[in-house]
Scaffold this active site. Structure first.
Site, mmCIF file in Angstrom:
data_model
loop_
_atom_site.group_PDB
_atom_site.id
_atom_site.type_symbol
_atom_site.label_atom_id
_atom_site.label_comp_id
_atom_site.label_asym_id
_atom_site.label_seq_id
_atom_site.Cartn_x
_atom_site.Cartn_y
_atom_site.Cartn_z
ATOM 1 N N GLU A 82 33.034 45.646 42.100
ATOM 2 C CA GLU A 82 32.473 44.713 41.105
ATOM 3 C C GLU A 82 31.216 44.030 41.626
ATOM 4 O O GLU A 82 30.979 42.853 41.383
ATOM 5 C CB GLU A 82 33.530 43.682 40.658
ATOM 6 C CG GLU A 82 34.643 44.292 39.834
ATOM 7 C CD GLU A 82 35.367 43.296 38.955
ATOM 8 O OE1 GLU A 82 34.774 42.244 38.622
ATOM 9 O OE2 GLU A 82 36.522 43.545 38.584
ATOM 10 N N HIS A 102 39.527 37.598 43.694
ATOM 11 C CA HIS A 102 40.318 38.351 44.664
ATOM 12 C C HIS A 102 39.974 37.851 46.064
ATOM 13 O O HIS A 102 38.858 37.391 46.312
ATOM 14 C CB HIS A 102 40.009 39.856 44.600
ATOM 15 C CG HIS A 102 40.559 40.549 43.403
ATOM 16 N ND1 HIS A 102 41.507 41.551 43.473
ATOM 17 C CD2 HIS A 102 40.284 40.412 42.078
ATOM 18 C CE1 HIS A 102 41.788 41.989 42.265
ATOM 19 N NE2 HIS A 102 41.064 41.308 41.396
#
Length: 495
Positions: free
Chosen positions: A52, A303
């Site tokens: 990402e 995350h």
């Protein structure tokens, strides 16, 4: 003296950085901080895999910050808006490629974007100073999104594809590293596929083989991170927490999950250390509370990272411990048999010609059958959708013609306008459904058929291997051989 003779080790870092343009809050500030922390890490990371990391400008800033410690890097381009995958290395990247997944979400779920980013596997071949070739595979599998996970089939097929890539690299003799956000938990079908057919081991389980698949009751956030390797949905992540400010590490955390992994080839490497990192939030004065805020702080991403130190020598003891901990019989036997009498070659530890130990494992046929049933159910659903989309396309043609003919007989301009508007709506929706049906769903159904055929072939090989192992085991037992383990004349361990 022991340290001087210790095998060489490499430090691997993997993280989903949540770098969506326009959507991810404080993207520039957060990714800049991620870049700085990677650059300042001590000891330094030598291979970095990021997910990402969508915006190329963020990548250029990353390279600027980290080039002194990680002089080689690759931003991978894929899909309509990019796959968000980056690999950095201390050593030269000799070759790189981007493998797109045949099954990769649906274009109709445009708000999720998986199909449009062209998810796949970023591959890099890195030459270590020792002369070894390290093959790195970085990926981000399809997310569940729903309570009733209709994307499970796609994610399982993606796991199969990356497993094939890693398996090929292992068989070439390379040191293999598979990193990324796999959007799976340890007992899932995807995890089983990767850690079996891929001939690789989950680094966390290599280091901590007795790690439970599910968090124990009343497990705290700190315990989840340190003992279970939780990287996502932790209450200590400001983007996931439900309190106005960051809670205590001793807060109960029943929703934390381990979704991020580093896999390694056990025949050429062993895990020295594995930790969850990037847990410390950064200063963000605008975040004073609520979603994403924690009294002037915010987490670097939704995350946490996975950080692994890999020895470039295999550890037979480490993999035996993993086989014992994860095997249903809890003993390192050659053949593990379940209650139904099904022979399981999936936990067999073989010894290579060079004395290196690798797992040549097959899934139990009941798991393969579960995957085939999943594919059959999803295929049936998609065939039904394919039929209705194609039916809509062909049905729209006579309706479109009828609307245009009716315009000629219309007595009023208002009616003519309404008919033309209906014709426009019919044409657009019919063409879209036709394109989706003929192009996307046609290719999806063929990819599903291919996945199904490959799994059937895999099942046949597994059954044949199991039957042969049972036959050989019976012969050894009958001849007074090593039924439960022993050594052959050359000193190699027989399991």
């Amino acid at each position: 003296m022991a340290e001087e003779n210790a095998p060489e080790a490499i430090r691997v870092f993997s993280m989903n950085c949540w770098g969506l343009k326009y959507i991810a809050k404080h993207r520039v500030a957060r990714l800049n901080e991620v870049s700085l922390r990677i650059a300042r890490a001590s000891p330094a990371h030598e291979i970095v895999a990021l997910q990402e990391f969508w915006v190329y400008a963020d990548y250029l800033n990353l390279r600027k910050k980290t080039s002194s410690v990680l002089p080689y890097g690759k931003f991978y381009f894929s899909g309509a808006i990019g796959g968000g995958l980056v690999i950095l290395s201390k050593w030269p990247i000799e070759t790189s490629s981007m493998f797109g997944y045949p099954l990769n979400g649906r274009p109709t779920a445009f708000w999720r974007g998986d199909w449009y980013v062209g998810k796949g596997v970023a591959c890099a071949s890195i030459r270590h100073p020792s002369g070894r070739l390290i093959e790195v595979f970085n990926t981000h599998l399809h997310a569940p999104y729903e309570v009733n996970d209709t994307y499970l089939c796609h994610r399982t097929a993606q796991a199969w594809e990356i497993a094939k890539l890693m398996r090929g690299a292992v068989q070439r003799g390379s040191t293999v590293i598979g990193a990324g956000d796999f959007n799976m938990i340890p007992p899932s079908l995807a995890h089983r596929l990767i850690s079996t057919h891929g001939l690789v081991s989950d680094a966390w389980l290599s280091a901590y083989p007795t790690t439970p698949n599910v968090a124990p009751p009343k497990s705290t956030a700190k315990s989840n991170i340190e003992n279970l390797g939780v990287t996502c949905d932790s209450v200590l992540n400001t983007w996931r927490m439900e309190t106005p400010t960051l809670p205590s590490p001793e807060t109960l955390d029943p929703r934390g999950k381990r979704l991020d992994y580093v896999f390694h080839s056990p025949g050429t490497s062993a895990v020295r250390e594995v930790t969850v990192g990037m847990t410390e939030p950064m200063s963000m004065p605008s975040q004073t509370g609520g979603a994403g805020g924690a009294g002037g702080y915010c987490s670097l991403s939704d995350h946490f990272s996975v950080e692994v130190s890999l020895s470039l020598e295999p550890s037979l003891a480490q993999q035996q411990a993993l086989a014992v901990a994860r095997g249903p019989a809890k003993v390192p036997e050659a053949m593990l048999v379940d209650v139904a009498g099904e022979s399981r070659a999936s936990e067999t530890l073989l010894t290579g010609q060079a004395g290196e130990s690798v797992y040549e494992r097959y899934l139990p046929t009941r798991i393969t059958d579960e995957i085939l049933a999943l594919v059959a159910t999803y295929t049936k659903r998609q065939k039904g959708e394919y039929f209705w989309r194609i039916f809509h396309f062909w049905a729209s043609l006579p309706v479109l013609v009828a609307c245009h003919v009716a315009v000629w007989w219309s007595p009023h301009n208002g009616v003519s306008f309404a008919l033309m508007f209906v014709a426009w709506a019919v044409a657009v929706s019919g063409v879209l459904d036709g394109l989706i049906g003929f192009l996307f769903m046609g290719s999806e159904l063929r990819a599903l058929r291919e996945f199904e055929e490959e799994m059937k072939m895999y099942r046949q090989l597994a059954v044949a291997e199991s039957n042969e192992s049972v036959k050989q085991g019976s012969m050894r037992s009958g001849n007074g051989g090593y039924k439960n383990g022993g050594h052959n004349g050359s000193g190699q361990l027989l399991l």
